[in-house]
Design a protein around this motif. Structure first.
Motif, PDB file in Angstrom:
ATOM      1  N   THR A   2       0.832  -1.205   0.000  1.00  0.00           N
ATOM      2  CA  THR A   2       0.000   0.000   0.000  1.00  0.00           C
ATOM      3  C   THR A   2       0.864   1.251   0.000  1.00  0.00           C
ATOM      4  O   THR A   2       1.830   1.363   0.754  1.00  0.00           O
ATOM      5  CB  THR A   2      -0.912   0.017   1.230  1.00  0.00           C
ATOM      6  N   PHE A   4       0.837   5.222   0.641  1.00  0.00           N
ATOM      7  CA  PHE A   4       0.075   6.300   1.248  1.00  0.00           C
ATOM      8  C   PHE A   4       0.424   7.627   0.580  1.00  0.00           C
ATOM      9  O   PHE A   4       1.578   7.883   0.258  1.00  0.00           O
ATOM     10  CB  PHE A   4       0.349   6.381   2.750  1.00  0.00           C
ATOM     11  N   ASP A   5      -0.597   8.448   0.402  1.00  0.00           N
ATOM     12  CA  ASP A   5      -0.396   9.744  -0.249  1.00  0.00           C
ATOM     13  C   ASP A   5      -1.133  10.814   0.556  1.00  0.00           C
ATOM     14  O   ASP A   5      -2.269  11.167   0.252  1.00  0.00           O
ATOM     15  CB  ASP A   5      -0.905   9.697  -1.697  1.00  0.00           C
ATOM     16  N   VAL A   9      -4.432  14.574   0.330  1.00  0.00           N
ATOM     17  CA  VAL A   9      -5.394  15.087   1.310  1.00  0.00           C
ATOM     18  C   VAL A   9      -5.059  16.528   1.683  1.00  0.00           C
ATOM     19  O   VAL A   9      -5.923  17.402   1.705  1.00  0.00           O
ATOM     20  CB  VAL A   9      -5.404  14.201   2.567  1.00  0.00           C
ATOM     21  N   GLN A 180     -12.153  12.262   0.940  1.00  0.00           N
ATOM     22  CA  GLN A 180     -11.939  10.866   0.572  1.00  0.00           C
ATOM     23  C   GLN A 180     -12.874  10.440  -0.548  1.00  0.00           C
ATOM     24  O   GLN A 180     -12.563   9.539  -1.323  1.00  0.00           O
ATOM     25  CB  GLN A 180     -12.065   9.952   1.798  1.00  0.00           C
ATOM     26  N   ASN A 183     -10.864  11.702  -3.756  1.00  0.00           N
ATOM     27  CA  ASN A 183      -9.589  11.074  -4.155  1.00  0.00           C
ATOM     28  C   ASN A 183      -9.438   9.626  -3.681  1.00  0.00           C
ATOM     29  O   ASN A 183      -8.403   9.002  -3.929  1.00  0.00           O
ATOM     30  CB  ASN A 183      -8.404  11.907  -3.656  1.00  0.00           C
ATOM     31  N   ARG A 185      -8.832   8.443  -0.858  1.00  0.00           N
ATOM     32  CA  ARG A 185      -7.775   8.273   0.133  1.00  0.00           C
ATOM     33  C   ARG A 185      -8.406   8.346   1.529  1.00  0.00           C
ATOM     34  O   ARG A 185      -8.162   9.263   2.305  1.00  0.00           O
ATOM     35  CB  ARG A 185      -6.708   9.358  -0.036  1.00  0.00           C
ATOM     36  N   GLU A 188      -5.863   8.136   4.643  1.00  0.00           N
ATOM     37  CA  GLU A 188      -5.119   9.371   4.838  1.00  0.00           C
ATOM     38  C   GLU A 188      -6.032  10.513   5.289  1.00  0.00           C
ATOM     39  O   GLU A 188      -5.680  11.299   6.174  1.00  0.00           O
ATOM     40  CB  GLU A 188      -4.399   9.773   3.549  1.00  0.00           C
TER      41      GLU A 188
END
Length: 224
Positions: A2, A4-5, A9, A180, A183, A185, A188
């Motif tokens: 995975t 994470f970005d 956010v 979220q 995107n 995410r 995050e």
């Protein structure tokens, strides 16, 4: 593995800033209003006439024994059936204020009931009226006794505002959910929201701890 970005956010910082502003704004307005209700309620339950004690007792028991989200939904979705239509923000503010008022009433009542009888009698011997006795002699030390508990309750109400996003109030959790959704995410977005709530709670506790003896009960208030 995975990836994470968090920048995806943080790039939505205007939404996060708007959410923070609404969370803080709702709390800043609900806190003094809720404490005013708590003060009136605590006096009524400790010293008021029987009919008022029963009335306030019903209010306190109703709000302390039902979920905050149900109270919020009733105000926002239920009241329009009676012809009272509120914006999401107004409904959120009313729900937060009434909730804090109910819990604060019982917290402050405990502080009032801990006041030694001698203080009441001393005030009467000085020819103070019942209102003067309550406001000048009883209330300040009562606030001092229970201020840590009231501080915790104010923070609980602030954090509870997260459910106000369910009726489209643009507070912090609403912003995180919107981000979220854009995107995808989710991890995050809600990690960032969690960190912001944590910072808000720590800062709010420190601010209230500092403000209490300066603006609410005074440095010289005794414990009796």
């Amino acid at each position: 593995m995975t990836q994470f970005d968090f920048m995806a956010v943080l790039a939505e910082w205007p939404l996060l800033l708007t959410g923070l502003a609404w969370t803080l704004g709702l709390t800043l307005v609900a806190t003094p209003l809720g404490l005013a209700i708590a003060t009136l309620g605590a006096w009524s339950r400790a010293c008021g006439p029987a009919w008022l004690r029963r009335l306030l007792g019903g209010y306190v028991e109703l709000l302390r024994n039902t979920p905050f989200i149900v109270q919020l939904f009733f105000i926002f979705f239920g009241l329009p059936a009676l012809g009272v239509k509120l914006s999401p923000e107004a409904a959120s503010l009313i729900a937060m204020t009434l909730n804090l008022g109910a819990y604060g009433t019982e917290i402050l009542r405990a502080g009032i009931q801990a006041t030694p009888r001698g203080q009441w009698e001393a005030a009467q011997s000085l020819a103070l009226s019942p209102v003067q006795t309550f406001l000048r002699v009883v209330l300040p030390p009562a606030f001092q006794r229970v201020w840590p508990a009231l501080t915790s309750q104010i923070i609980i109400v602030m954090l509870g505002s997260a459910v106000c996003g369910q009726i489209s109030t643009e507070e912090l959790s609403y912003a995180a959910n919107l981000i979220q959704g854009r995107n995808f995410r989710a991890f995050e977005a809600f990690i960032v929201a969690t960190g912001l709530y944590l910072v808000l709670a720590v800062l709010a506790r420190r601010l209230l701890t500092w403000a209490g003896p300066r603006f609410v009960f005074g440095r010289g208030s005794g414990h009796g």
